[in-house]
Scaffold this motif. Sequence first.
Motif, short mmCIF file in Angstrom:
data_model
loop_
_atom_site.label_atom_id
_atom_site.label_comp_id
_atom_site.label_asym_id
_atom_site.label_seq_id
_atom_site.Cartn_x
_atom_site.Cartn_y
_atom_site.Cartn_z
N PRO A 195 2.01 -9.22 -0.43
CA PRO A 195 3.34 -8.96 -1.00
C PRO A 195 4.04 -7.76 -0.36
O PRO A 195 3.38 -6.81 0.06
CB PRO A 195 3.04 -8.68 -2.48
CG PRO A 195 1.62 -8.31 -2.52
CD PRO A 195 0.93 -8.88 -1.34
N LEU A 196 5.35 -7.84 -0.32
CA LEU A 196 6.17 -6.80 0.33
C LEU A 196 5.89 -5.41 -0.21
O LEU A 196 5.80 -4.45 0.52
CB LEU A 196 7.65 -7.13 0.15
CG LEU A 196 8.16 -8.31 0.97
CD1 LEU A 196 9.54 -8.75 0.51
CD2 LEU A 196 8.16 -7.97 2.45
N ASN A 197 5.71 -5.31 -1.55
CA ASN A 197 5.53 -3.96 -2.12
C ASN A 197 4.07 -3.61 -2.39
O ASN A 197 3.79 -2.77 -3.22
CB ASN A 197 6.29 -3.79 -3.44
CG ASN A 197 7.59 -4.51 -3.45
OD1 ASN A 197 7.84 -5.36 -2.63
ND2 ASN A 197 8.41 -4.19 -4.41
N GLY A 198 3.16 -4.24 -1.73
CA GLY A 198 1.75 -3.91 -1.90
C GLY A 198 1.41 -2.60 -1.19
O GLY A 198 2.23 -2.08 -0.43
N ASN A 199 0.16 -2.08 -1.44
CA ASN A 199 -0.14 -0.80 -0.77
C ASN A 199 -0.55 -0.99 0.68
O ASN A 199 -1.10 -2.02 1.06
CB ASN A 199 -1.10 0.07 -1.60
CG ASN A 199 -2.55 -0.34 -1.47
OD1 ASN A 199 -2.98 -0.86 -0.45
ND2 ASN A 199 -3.32 -0.11 -2.52
N LEU A 200 -0.24 0.03 1.48
CA LEU A 200 -0.38 -0.10 2.93
C LEU A 200 -1.84 -0.27 3.35
O LEU A 200 -2.16 -1.08 4.22
CB LEU A 200 0.23 1.14 3.59
CG LEU A 200 0.25 1.10 5.12
CD1 LEU A 200 1.15 -0.02 5.63
CD2 LEU A 200 0.72 2.44 5.67
N GLU A 201 -2.73 0.48 2.69
CA GLU A 201 -4.15 0.42 3.07
C GLU A 201 -4.69 -1.00 2.92
O GLU A 201 -5.34 -1.55 3.81
CB GLU A 201 -4.95 1.39 2.18
CG GLU A 201 -6.30 1.74 2.78
CD GLU A 201 -7.13 2.56 1.79
OE1 GLU A 201 -8.36 2.47 1.88
OE2 GLU A 201 -6.54 3.26 0.94
N GLY A 202 -4.36 -1.61 1.77
CA GLY A 202 -4.80 -3.00 1.52
C GLY A 202 -4.25 -3.94 2.56
O GLY A 202 -4.94 -4.82 3.05
N LYS A 203 -2.98 -3.71 2.93
CA LYS A 203 -2.33 -4.59 3.91
C LYS A 203 -3.07 -4.51 5.25
O LYS A 203 -3.36 -5.53 5.88
CB LYS A 203 -0.88 -4.16 4.10
CG LYS A 203 -0.17 -4.97 5.15
CD LYS A 203 1.11 -4.32 5.59
CE LYS A 203 1.69 -5.10 6.74
NZ LYS A 203 1.70 -4.46 8.00
N LEU A 204 -3.40 -3.27 5.65
CA LEU A 204 -4.07 -3.10 6.95
C LEU A 204 -5.45 -3.76 6.96
O LEU A 204 -5.83 -4.40 7.94
CB LEU A 204 -4.20 -1.60 7.28
CG LEU A 204 -2.87 -0.88 7.53
CD1 LEU A 204 -3.09 0.61 7.73
CD2 LEU A 204 -2.14 -1.49 8.72
#
Length: 344
Positions: A195-204
């Motif tokens: 999701p667009l507003n998820g946290n960056l660490e999780g995204k990476l």
Amino acid sequence: MQIRTFEGKSLSSLMAQIKKEMGPEAVILNTETIGQNGSTKYKVSVAIESSEDYPSSKKNGLSIPEAKLTVPQEEWFKTIMLEWENFKESIFTLLEPQSKLKLPAKYAQAIRYLEKQGVKKEILINIISSTNIKDNSLLGVLKEKIKVKPWPKNFLNKKIHFFLGPPGCGQTSNLLKMLLKLKQLNPCNILLAYPLNGNLEGKLILEHYANLIDIDFKKISPENLDTLQNAPYDYIFIDLPHQLQEFKKFLSLKKNSSCLHVSLSPVYEENYLRLFLNKVGINKISSLIWTRLDEATKLGSIINFCVDYNLPISFLSYGSQLKNSSFMGNKDKILRYIFKREIN
Ligand SMILES: Nc1nc2c(ncn2[C@@H]2O[C@H](COP(=O)(O)OP(=O)(O)OP(=O)(O)O)[C@@H](O)[C@H]2O)c(=O)[nH]1
Ligand SMILES: [Mg+2]
């Protein structure tokens, strides 16, 4: 506590004034009758518990019941839950010695162990009083309490899999572990959506693993969820944002072809987890994932939540590494882990 003294010639109008200014919860401490130049005067001392209950100090002109409603709903829920749990605990403490007398000696130690693990007294009394315990075994009775829906074989007909949990509960790790299990079973076309507003660490982390195992990785918003639903993927995994408003937007669009898996950990306080489930909405949840089991000193919540919410357990995790740190919902394995902290 606030104490005030009111004086007047008529006791009934004094009482009306007290009720108006101090509210119905005011307590009369003392009433004095004073004779003065042939007339009578009354002096009434009144107390009220706290300044918050004191209507003349009420905020925003709200009456007492309205003012109480301005206390965050979460706080009210916590207080009521705590009081209710304490009340039940007291009742079951009274009942417990009697029910234990009926228990075959060979099960007494196991029941004591479950009690130390935090299994609620009412559940233990129910187990002890169960008629099955005499003909069946204690494990048999416990198995009746646990509901499982092992991942992935019970969810193969669902296309979209939402993952959610309180922050730090292992939501993203479980998504990855479960995705890897699904991939092992049946190599298929999977999308990992973030999701667009998820946290960056999780995204990476997710992006890294999506590249590593060679699956598509796309950003997602509630607005394009419908389009994605019809995209040519067999499965879509979505790591939902933790913020209430954000995940509610996604869940309001949840269809029958999708599942919501909620990660919980016995490391977290049980009331906090209950509050979280209530925020999500029990009827929206397809399965529970119990995680960080290796870090928990007590595992009783697993049984408590099975009994209280009747939600199936799909997956369990007992380590931070991706491999050899999880097992799918299985009654024998769950009980083995609770009693022995072993899988096999
Ligand atoms: N010991 C142990 N650690 C775990 C387990 N599952 C996850 N972790 C660790 O717990 C931390 C949080 O896990 P995440 O998967 O990032 O949890 P999350 O809920 O997605 O966290 P945020 O999105 O950052 O709030 C990470 O350091 C994981 O490696 C587990 O079963 N046991
Ligand atoms: Mg995460």
